[in-house]
Design an enzyme around this catalytic site. Structure first.
Site, PDB file in Angstrom:
ATOM      1  N   LYS A   1       0.791  -1.216   0.000  1.00 46.37           N
ATOM      2  CA  LYS A   1       0.000   0.000   0.000  1.00 46.37           C
ATOM      3  C   LYS A   1       0.834   1.281   0.000  1.00 46.37           C
ATOM      4  O   LYS A   1       0.306   2.372  -0.245  1.00 46.37           O
ATOM      5  CB  LYS A   1      -0.973  -0.010   1.173  1.00 46.37           C
ATOM      6  CG  LYS A   1      -2.082  -1.040   1.002  1.00 46.37           C
ATOM      7  CD  LYS A   1      -3.025  -1.063   2.188  1.00 46.37           C
ATOM      8  CE  LYS A   1      -4.107  -2.119   1.982  1.00 46.37           C
ATOM      9  NZ  LYS A   1      -5.237  -1.628   1.198  1.00 46.37           N
TER      10      LYS A   1
ATOM     11  N   SER B   1      -7.576  -0.470   8.434  1.00 47.22           N
ATOM     12  CA  SER B   1      -7.326  -1.478   9.461  1.00 47.22           C
ATOM     13  C   SER B   1      -5.852  -1.546   9.834  1.00 47.22           C
ATOM     14  O   SER B   1      -5.470  -2.260  10.750  1.00 47.22           O
ATOM     15  CB  SER B   1      -7.793  -2.854   8.977  1.00 47.22           C
ATOM     16  OG  SER B   1      -7.060  -3.251   7.830  1.00 47.22           O
TER      17      SER B   1
END
Length: 220
Positions: A32, A57
Site C-alpha cells: 500500500k 485497518s
C-alpha cells in the site's frame, strides 16, 4: 501464474530491483505504500499543508503516515479499535495521529468525516481513489516486466484498490491475461456483488484476515 500480496507472492521492492522480494519486507511492510506515495505527492501545496486523513485497518494507515512523514505533513488516521497492535505500532512509528473507531465501516467513515471537518485535511481513501488505484497498479507493471509470460494473476480483494490497479495495468499490457480475485468465504461481498450486478455490503464479516473485511467502492 502468480499470486499478489503477502508471503504468497514475491515481487520487487518499491526502491530496489531485486527479482525476489515479498511485500512484507518492503518499506512500511505492505504494497500500500505505492498508492499512498502516489496520492500524497500528487497533492498541491495548499492541499498538503492541511494534512491528509484516512481510515484503515492498518496497512494503508501506516503507508499513508510514512508517505506524509516523507513530505512533512500531518496524517490523521482512523483505525478500528480491534486492529492488530503490530499495525497500530507501524502507524505510530511513522508519526501518524491515531483516532480509534468501532470496527465497522460506518463508524470508520463517520469518524473520518468528523476529522475532515475539524482539520480541513484531504481524504485519501484506502482504495476508492484513482491515485491509490494507479499506485497499486505499478505492481503489475513491474511483474510483467520481469515475467511477461504470466497468463494469470490472482489478487486478494477487499476494497478492491489493489485488484483494480493490477487489472488496469496488466490488461493494458496483455489484454488476454486473466485476473482472478480471492476473498474469504466469511467476507465474500465481492463475489456477491459480481453475481448481483451491484455493490453488496455485508452486515458483518467473519475472517481472521483483518485486511480483507472492507467492501467494494464505487470506483473499484
Amino acid at each position: 501464474m502468480t499470486c499478489v500480496e503477502g508471503s504468497c507472492f514475491s515481487n520487487v521492492n518499491v526502491f530496489r530491483k531485486d527479482p525476489i522480494l515479498c511485500f512484507l519486507f518492503v518499506i512500511s511492510g505492505a504494497f500500500k505504500f505505492r498508492g499512498a506515495c502516489n496520492a500524497i505527492f500528487s497533492l498541491n501545496k495548499d492541499q498538503a499543508d492541511k494534512g491528509v486523513v484516512t481510515h484503515s485497518s492498518g496497512n494503508h494507515a501506516a503507508a499513508l503516515a510514512l508517505a506524509a512523514d516523507l513530505r512533512d505533513i500531518p496524517a490523521y488516521v482512523v483505525i478500528p479499535n480491534n486492529a492488530p497492535n503490530c499495525k497500530i505500532q507501524n502507524v505510530i512509528r511513522y508519526s501518524g495521529q491515531i483516532t480509534y473507531s468501532q470496527p465497522t465501516l460506518q463508524s470508520r467513515e463517520t469518524t473520518t468525516t468528523k476529522i475532515m471537518q475539524e482539520t480541513g485535511a484531504v481524504l485519501i481513501h484506502p482504495y476508492n481513489d484513482v491515485r491509490i488505484i494507479s499506485g497499486q497498479g505499478t505492481i503489475a507493471l513491474e511483474l510483467l516486466e520481469q515475467a511477461p509470460e504470466i497468463d494469470t494473476i490472482i489478487v486478494p480483494i477487499s476494497g478492491g484498490g489493489l485488484i483494480s490497479g493490477v487489472a488496469l495495468a496488466a490488461k493494458s499490457i496483455n489484454p488476454s491475461i486473466r485476473i482472478l480475485a480471492a476473498e474469504p468465504c466469511g467476507a465474500n461481498d465481492a463475489a456477491l456483488s459480481k453475481a448481483a450486478g451491484e455493490i453488496v455490503k455485508l452486515p458483518e464479516t467473519n475472517t481472521i484476515a483483518d485486511g480483507l473485511r472492507a467492501s467494494l467502492g464505487s470506483l473499484t
